[in-house]
Design a protein around this motif. Structure first.
Motif, PDB file in Angstrom:
ATOM      1  N   ASP A 133      -4.041 -81.157 -88.484  1.00  0.00           N
ATOM      2  CA  ASP A 133      -4.111 -79.977 -87.628  1.00  0.00           C
ATOM      3  C   ASP A 133      -3.510 -78.776 -88.343  1.00  0.00           C
ATOM      4  O   ASP A 133      -2.653 -78.929 -89.230  1.00  0.00           O
ATOM      5  CB  ASP A 133      -3.333 -80.197 -86.323  1.00  0.00           C
ATOM      6  CG  ASP A 133      -4.098 -81.050 -85.320  1.00  0.00           C
ATOM      7  OD1 ASP A 133      -5.341 -81.125 -85.423  1.00  0.00           O
ATOM      8  OD2 ASP A 133      -3.452 -81.628 -84.434  1.00  0.00           O
ATOM      9  N   GLU A 166     -11.702 -75.128 -81.708  1.00  0.00           N
ATOM     10  CA  GLU A 166     -12.757 -75.240 -82.720  1.00  0.00           C
ATOM     11  C   GLU A 166     -12.188 -75.139 -84.133  1.00  0.00           C
ATOM     12  O   GLU A 166     -12.598 -75.877 -85.042  1.00  0.00           O
ATOM     13  CB  GLU A 166     -13.828 -74.182 -82.483  1.00  0.00           C
ATOM     14  CG  GLU A 166     -14.649 -74.447 -81.235  1.00  0.00           C
ATOM     15  CD  GLU A 166     -15.600 -73.318 -80.877  1.00  0.00           C
ATOM     16  OE1 GLU A 166     -15.579 -72.254 -81.553  1.00  0.00           O
ATOM     17  OE2 GLU A 166     -16.360 -73.496 -79.903  1.00  0.00           O
ATOM     18  N   ALA A 167     -11.221 -74.240 -84.335  1.00  0.00           N
ATOM     19  CA  ALA A 167     -10.582 -74.121 -85.657  1.00  0.00           C
ATOM     20  C   ALA A 167      -9.819 -75.395 -86.008  1.00  0.00           C
ATOM     21  O   ALA A 167      -9.854 -75.853 -87.155  1.00  0.00           O
ATOM     22  CB  ALA A 167      -9.658 -72.905 -85.687  1.00  0.00           C
ATOM     23  N   GLN A 168      -9.134 -75.977 -85.007  1.00  0.00           N
ATOM     24  CA  GLN A 168      -8.397 -77.230 -85.250  1.00  0.00           C
ATOM     25  C   GLN A 168      -9.356 -78.361 -85.601  1.00  0.00           C
ATOM     26  O   GLN A 168      -9.075 -79.168 -86.490  1.00  0.00           O
ATOM     27  CB  GLN A 168      -7.549 -77.608 -84.019  1.00  0.00           C
ATOM     28  CG  GLN A 168      -6.382 -76.701 -83.752  1.00  0.00           C
ATOM     29  CD  GLN A 168      -5.241 -76.844 -84.753  1.00  0.00           C
ATOM     30  OE1 GLN A 168      -5.401 -77.362 -85.855  1.00  0.00           O
ATOM     31  NE2 GLN A 168      -4.078 -76.351 -84.372  1.00  0.00           N
ATOM     32  N   ALA A 169     -10.506 -78.426 -84.909  1.00  0.00           N
ATOM     33  CA  ALA A 169     -11.487 -79.472 -85.206  1.00  0.00           C
ATOM     34  C   ALA A 169     -12.014 -79.316 -86.632  1.00  0.00           C
ATOM     35  O   ALA A 169     -12.174 -80.308 -87.360  1.00  0.00           O
ATOM     36  CB  ALA A 169     -12.633 -79.416 -84.192  1.00  0.00           C
ATOM     37  N   GLY A 170     -12.263 -78.082 -87.051  1.00  0.00           N
ATOM     38  CA  GLY A 170     -12.708 -77.834 -88.422  1.00  0.00           C
ATOM     39  C   GLY A 170     -11.664 -78.234 -89.450  1.00  0.00           C
ATOM     40  O   GLY A 170     -11.981 -78.820 -90.491  1.00  0.00           O
ATOM     41  N   ALA A 171     -10.404 -77.924 -89.150  1.00  0.00           N
ATOM     42  CA  ALA A 171      -9.325 -78.292 -90.071  1.00  0.00           C
ATOM     43  C   ALA A 171      -9.170 -79.800 -90.169  1.00  0.00           C
ATOM     44  O   ALA A 171      -8.980 -80.345 -91.263  1.00  0.00           O
ATOM     45  CB  ALA A 171      -8.008 -77.655 -89.616  1.00  0.00           C
ATOM     46  N   ARG A 172      -9.261 -80.500 -89.034  1.00  0.00           N
ATOM     47  CA  ARG A 172      -9.153 -81.962 -89.051  1.00  0.00           C
ATOM     48  C   ARG A 172     -10.301 -82.580 -89.854  1.00  0.00           C
ATOM     49  O   ARG A 172     -10.103 -83.536 -90.609  1.00  0.00           O
ATOM     50  CB  ARG A 172      -9.128 -82.520 -87.629  1.00  0.00           C
ATOM     51  CG  ARG A 172      -7.765 -82.468 -86.974  1.00  0.00           C
ATOM     52  CD  ARG A 172      -7.716 -83.269 -85.689  1.00  0.00           C
ATOM     53  NE  ARG A 172      -8.590 -82.721 -84.666  1.00  0.00           N
ATOM     54  CZ  ARG A 172      -8.274 -81.750 -83.828  1.00  0.00           C
ATOM     55  NH1 ARG A 172      -7.074 -81.208 -83.890  1.00  0.00           N
ATOM     56  NH2 ARG A 172      -9.137 -81.340 -82.924  1.00  0.00           N
ATOM     57  N   ALA A 173     -11.510 -82.029 -89.693  1.00  0.00           N
ATOM     58  CA  ALA A 173     -12.663 -82.552 -90.428  1.00  0.00           C
ATOM     59  C   ALA A 173     -12.509 -82.317 -91.929  1.00  0.00           C
ATOM     60  O   ALA A 173     -12.889 -83.162 -92.746  1.00  0.00           O
ATOM     61  CB  ALA A 173     -13.955 -81.902 -89.920  1.00  0.00           C
ATOM     62  N   ALA A 174     -11.925 -81.177 -92.306  1.00  0.00           N
ATOM     63  CA  ALA A 174     -11.804 -80.825 -93.729  1.00  0.00           C
ATOM     64  C   ALA A 174     -10.601 -81.474 -94.401  1.00  0.00           C
ATOM     65  O   ALA A 174     -10.681 -81.888 -95.560  1.00  0.00           O
ATOM     66  CB  ALA A 174     -11.726 -79.307 -93.876  1.00  0.00           C
ATOM     67  N   THR A 175      -9.477 -81.553 -93.672  1.00  0.00           N
ATOM     68  CA  THR A 175      -8.231 -82.009 -94.308  1.00  0.00           C
ATOM     69  C   THR A 175      -7.604 -83.224 -93.645  1.00  0.00           C
ATOM     70  O   THR A 175      -6.661 -83.790 -94.193  1.00  0.00           O
ATOM     71  CB  THR A 175      -7.179 -80.873 -94.293  1.00  0.00           C
ATOM     72  OG1 THR A 175      -6.797 -80.617 -92.937  1.00  0.00           O
ATOM     73  CG2 THR A 175      -7.713 -79.604 -94.936  1.00  0.00           C
TER      74      THR A 175
END
Length: 199
Positions: free
Chosen positions: A70, A58-67
């Motif tokens: 990974d 979930e943290a990786q998905a959030g990072a990919r969406a934001a930046t």
């Protein structure tokens, strides 16, 4: 320290009466601190593994969406092996799928010997099932005989864990651990032996 240190000895609430935080909280805190990774190793169990993986995914998905990238973060999953024969605690991380199978068979063996919710392991059990396991011994000078046996069985897969409990004798303790590691030809590895995500 950001990005250069991975805490490889972290317990969660799946370590009954030892760890205090959920696996997701341990992963979130390690990310918040900017660690390179975290190793979840609960007492004679791998029960927290799935929740830790879900939290990181979930943290990786959030990072990919934001930046669009990974997070540079690794999750290691294993177990803290606690023995009934007086051997020191050993943190065990599988190096591949076959080693994961050996670790879970080892834990099943210990669970079958004991009442529900308990696990009875001996150092010989680890020596029989230890191929491919990366091991961190949470040991001290009195544990030298057990460490010597482990070092002979896993010469390139054993480290001696060094913590700083801040009890006033840390320098002497680290010097003693350094001498023990040198005498057995083992590398030291720094760990906080983390039990909770927040004070």
């Amino acid at each position: 320290m950001s990005g250069s240190f991975a805490e490889l000895v972290a317990a969660t609430s799946f370590s009954f009466l030892r760890g205090a935080s959920q696996p997701a909280d341990m992963v979130a805190r390690a990310l918040e601190l900017g660690l390179a990774g975290v190793g979840i190793a609960d007492t004679n169990s791998v029960a927290g593994v799935v929740r830790a993986h879900v939290a990181l995914r979930e943290a990786q998905a959030g990072a990919r969406a934001a930046t669009g990238r990974d997070l540079p973060f690794r999750l290691a999953v294993g177990a803290r092996l606690v023995f009934i024969d007086g051997s020191p605690d050993i943190i065990a991380y599988p190096s591949d799928r076959a080693a994961w199978g050996r670790l879970t068979r080892l834990l099943t063996l210990g669970n079958r010997r004991a009442a529900k919710g308990q696990c009875q392991l001996r150092l010989d059990d680890l020596l029989d099932h230890g191929e491919g396991l990366l091991l961190i011994a949470m040991a001290d000078a009195p544990d030298r005989p057990a460490l010597a046996r482990l070092a002979a069985a896993a010469p390139d897969r054993l480290w001696l864990g060094a913590t700083m409990p801040r009890l006033g004798d840390d320098r002497r303790r680290l010097a003693r651990l350094g001498a023990l590691a040198d005498g057995l030809g083992l590398p030291l590895i720094a760990t906080c032996d983390a039990l909770f995500a927040t004070p």
